[in-house]
Design an enzyme around this catalytic site. Structure first.
Site, short mmCIF file in Angstrom:
data_model
loop_
_atom_site.label_atom_id
_atom_site.label_comp_id
_atom_site.label_asym_id
_atom_site.label_seq_id
_atom_site.Cartn_x
_atom_site.Cartn_y
_atom_site.Cartn_z
N HIS A 1 6.52 6.92 11.34
CA HIS A 1 5.95 6.80 10.00
C HIS A 1 5.42 8.18 9.61
O HIS A 1 4.22 8.38 9.50
CB HIS A 1 4.84 5.75 10.02
N LYS B 1 22.32 -11.67 0.63
CA LYS B 1 23.71 -12.13 0.66
C LYS B 1 24.47 -11.53 1.83
O LYS B 1 25.67 -11.66 1.93
CB LYS B 1 24.41 -11.76 -0.66
N ARG C 1 0.81 -1.21 0.00
CA ARG C 1 0.00 0.00 0.00
C ARG C 1 0.85 1.26 0.00
O ARG C 1 0.72 2.13 -0.87
CB ARG C 1 -0.87 -0.03 1.25
N THR C 2 1.74 1.36 0.99
CA THR C 2 2.57 2.56 1.10
C THR C 2 3.42 2.72 -0.17
O THR C 2 3.60 3.80 -0.70
CB THR C 2 3.47 2.47 2.35
N ARG D 1 11.50 1.70 3.99
CA ARG D 1 10.70 0.99 4.99
C ARG D 1 11.57 -0.13 5.49
O ARG D 1 12.13 -0.89 4.70
CB ARG D 1 9.43 0.45 4.32
#
Ligand SMILES: [Zn+2]
Lengths: 153, 307
Positions: free
Chosen positions: B131, B82, B53-54, B103
């Site tokens: 946020h 890795k 969504r974001t 994020r």
């Protein structure tokens, strides 16, 4: 051993950390990263009678002076301590501890989910509050038992 | 640190917030006027946690400004798997982009990356931390529906781990808002957030029951209580039931109450509420695009001036 005796058993060069709150001497050694392996002569006095404090601890380290980082963390866990720098058997400098504004690279963050615990190339940074310290990354506030969070290498 | 990183809502002053919201309102009114403003801009999307969504909202925002994205893809398919550090990944991707969106599951991740990169960085969520872009769209929604001053807001649900809650609470301290926090004892605001709210002199009250305060509220901001916060299913069900709302709950509310939710919801708001005038959560989700456009527009414009 009395306060008097400890004061007179002089060391040629190094640091005497006096007036440590009783019971904190081993934490002080932990901050300094001293475990005896590097060979310096270290004397520790615990629960020594003190007029001022009732009982106190003392740490003497020969041939070693403290860095500012070490002094900063020391001031958090042993704010009453005094630091005597010894050269040629004389106290050349006496420092009273002042709380720093921040401590860098010395404490580890107790929040397991903090980025400083994720193997990233950053040093921990803590802001010093009136009654604790605060991680600059995850903002966790630590008030109790700071000594337990000293990142000993 | 660059002045144009957006890491936490704490760095937003009232003027900053109002500038973004005013720009968002202009965009909302006439999106076409902004269509080619940043047609050479590339936004780097670094999502170390799934958040479709974001991510879509940022992607839409930059495309509507005429720009494009580069996306590092899922963690499974990238160098992170890795064993590459976040600091390295970010320093590589900044070479491909004019701004980065991050994020990450670890708290403080965005703050750390901001110390390594030289392009503006937007924190799109760092663990239980912050946020701030969600906060800006929340503030926009509140302003449109109830106004940001002389506001009585209730924030309910998982206040301990809910980063949208933490960011919103910080940002609201810039306004004349009475904040009421409603949660079970085990999910109260964390110490660090209470500390900051206290420092800012904000008016903060904590409650365990919604009834105590519902009739006074202009806005009720509901968040999801996650199953994994509770050791057993029964306890979760009980708490989830207590901190959910339906039409019956809302009988005690003001007629013009605005009900918000950062979505996705599970059972916290009964679907029957969706058709009422209270329901503002889908509008809130849609506001993500103009608000992120406004933020990107501001950020990219500053960057172009720097060149
Ligand atoms: Zn931390």
């Amino acid at each position: 051993m009395s306060d008097h005796q400890l004061r007179v058993s002089k060391i040629p060069r190094g640091t005497v950390i006096d007036h440590i709150r009783a019971g904190q001497a081993l934490n002080v050694l932990a901050i300094l990263g001293i475990d005896g392996r590097s060979g310096e002569t270290v004397s520790v006095g615990m629960n020594i009678p003190s007029d001022q404090m009732g009982q106190k601890d003392i740490v003497k380290v020969e041939g070693r002076e403290l860095s500012q980082d070490e002094v900063d963390v020391l001031s958090l866990i042993a704010p009453e301590a005094t630091i005597n720098i010894i050269r040629e058997y004389e106290v050349v400098e006496k420092q009273y501890l002042e709380r720093p504004e921040r401590v860098v690279g010395v404490l580890s963050c107790p929040n397991h989910n903090c980025i400083t615990n994720a193997n990233e190339p950053v040093e921990t940074k803590f802001d010093v509050l009136d009654d604790g310290v605060r991680c600059e990354y995850c903002e966790t506030i630590v008030r109790e038992d700071l000594a337990a969070h000293i990142a000993v290498e | 640190m660059r002045h144009d990183h957006l890491i936490t809502a704490k760095q937003l002053s009232r003027e900053n917030v109002e500038a973004v919201l005013d720009r968002a309102a202009e965009i909302d009114a006439d999106p076409a006027a902004f269509a080619d403003r940043h047609d050479d801009a590339v936004l780097g999307l670094c999502f170390f946690e799934p958040s479709t969504r974001t991510k879509m909202s940022f992607e839409t925002a930059i495309k509507r400004l005429g720009g494009d994205i580069v996306d590092m893809g899922s963690v499974e398919s990238s160098s992170v798997k890795k064993g590459e550090s976040l600091a390295d990944t970010a320093r590589v991707i900044e070479g491909y982009a004019d701004a980065l969106v991050l994020r990450h599951p670890s708290q403080g991740a965005a703050k750390m990356v901001s110390e390594f990169v030289d392009v503006p960085l937007l924190n799109a969520g760092d663990g239980a931390g912050h946020h701030p872009t969600q906060t800006l769209l929340d503030l926009y929604t509140i302003r449109e529906n109830a106004g940001l001053d002389d506001l009585t807001i209730g924030i309910m649900g998982d206040l301990k781990y809910g980063r949208t809650v933490h960011s919103l609470a910080h940002a609201l301290t810039n306004f004349d808002a009475d904040q009421h926090f409603i949660s079970p004892e085990s999910l109260k605001l964390p110490r660090s957030v209470r500390y900051d709210l206290h420092e800012s002199g904000a008016m903060v009250r904590e409650h365990t029951e919604l009834d105590e305060i519902l009739p006074a509220l202009d806005v009720l901001y509901v968040t999801r209580i996650q199953r994994e916060r509770f050791p057993d299913e029964n306890e979760y069900q009980q708490v989830a039931g207590e901190y959910g709302i339906d039409l019956e709950t809302l009988e005690a509310a003001k007629d013009d109450l605005t009900v918000m939710h950062p979505l996705p919801r599970v059972d916290e708001i009964a679907p029957e509420v969706d058709d009422t005038d209270y329901a503002t959560y889908f509008e809130q989700a849609h506001n993500g695009v103009p608000v992120r456009m406004a933020l990107l527009d501001q950020m990219l414009a500053e960057r172009e001036e720097d060149r």
